[in-house]
Design an enzyme around this catalytic site. Sequence first.
Site, short mmCIF file in Angstrom:
data_model
loop_
_atom_site.label_atom_id
_atom_site.label_comp_id
_atom_site.label_asym_id
_atom_site.label_seq_id
_atom_site.Cartn_x
_atom_site.Cartn_y
_atom_site.Cartn_z
N LYS A 10 0.85 -1.21 0.00
CA LYS A 10 0.00 0.00 0.00
C LYS A 10 0.87 1.25 0.00
O LYS A 10 2.06 1.22 0.37
CB LYS A 10 -0.93 0.01 1.21
CG LYS A 10 -0.22 0.07 2.58
CD LYS A 10 0.22 1.44 3.03
CE LYS A 10 0.90 1.42 4.41
NZ LYS A 10 1.48 2.74 4.77
N ASP A 137 -2.82 -0.54 10.85
CA ASP A 137 -3.22 -0.47 9.45
C ASP A 137 -3.61 -1.83 8.88
O ASP A 137 -3.89 -1.95 7.69
CB ASP A 137 -2.13 0.17 8.59
CG ASP A 137 -0.83 -0.65 8.58
OD1 ASP A 137 -0.76 -1.68 9.27
OD2 ASP A 137 0.11 -0.24 7.87
#
Length: 296
Positions: A10, A137
Site C-alpha cells: 500500500k 493499518d
Amino acid sequence: MTVEVLATAKVNLRLEILGRGGDGYHELMTSMLALSLGDLVRAEARDEPGVEISIQGEHAEGVPEDGTNLAHRAAAALLKEHPLGVSLELIKGVPAGAGLGGGSADAAAALVATRAALGMEEDEARDVEILTDLGSDTVFFRQAASGHALCEGRGERVTPLGPVGDWSLLLITPRAHAGTREVYGAFDLSKARPAPAAAASFDTLSAVEAREHLFNHLEHAALSLFPELAAWRAALDSSGLEHARLTGSGSSFFALFDDSEGACAALERLLESAGDLPVPRLACVTTPARGVSPGI
C-alpha cells in the site's frame, strides 16, 4: 489443500496527524491505496494443530520466521481452538520497514489463505478483531474492497472508497529503515505545516490531478532523522518529481503517473540523477490493485 493469496502493498496518498488520543496513540486520517505489488502468501492445511512459517524471496531479509511474525500471529489467533493447523510460506516481494505495509498485508492475507486452506467459513468480524489487535493499518487489508479506503482513528476505522483510475506509480525504497516509533516520536504537530485542502475523493481524479492533493505529515520528521532519505528527497526534486511523497513513516517514496511509459521514464531519470546514493532496496513501477488479499 494449498491456497495462494497476494498480500498487496500500500501507499498513503494522504496522511494527516490530528493529535494524540488518551491511549497515547496518534489519531490520524489517511487515504490508503493497495498496489498490485505484494508478497505471495501460501497456506497449506496440516493435521497437526498450530502454525508453521517459512520466509522466502528477495526481500526475506529482516522478516521474522517465528511466532513474532504478524502472519503467524494472525493464523495462530484464528486457529486457537481449531483441531487442524496450517503451514504458511511467505514469498517476500515487498521490503520490510519500507512504509508499504508488507507485514500488515501478510497478516490479512494469512487469514484469507488459512480459512480457504482449511475450508473454514468467512467471518469478517472475527478477522477484523484479530487484525485490530495486531496493528493499526492491518484492517485496511481486510476491508478495502476496491483497494482504496479512508482510514481513521489509529487506522483501524476503515471506510471503503471507489477504485482509483488506471494510474501508474513509481516506487523507490532507499536502504535506510525508518522505524515507525522513531519517526512518530520525532513528529511535533505544533510545529508541523498545515495540511493542504484534500480532494473530495481520489477516485474521481486522474493521477496528474491527484498529485496536488498528496500529503504526509510525517515526511519532515523522517527526513530529519535519516540523511539518506533527505538525499533521495533532493534527487526526486532535481529530477522533476517534486510531487512525490513518502508513504507511511517511510522509507519508500512514490510518484503518480497516468501511464506506465511516463512512470518508467521518470524512474530512469531518477536513478541516473541519484549519483553516489546507495542502490535502493526497491525501484519499480506498479499499478493500483483492484482489491486486497486476492486469490491467485
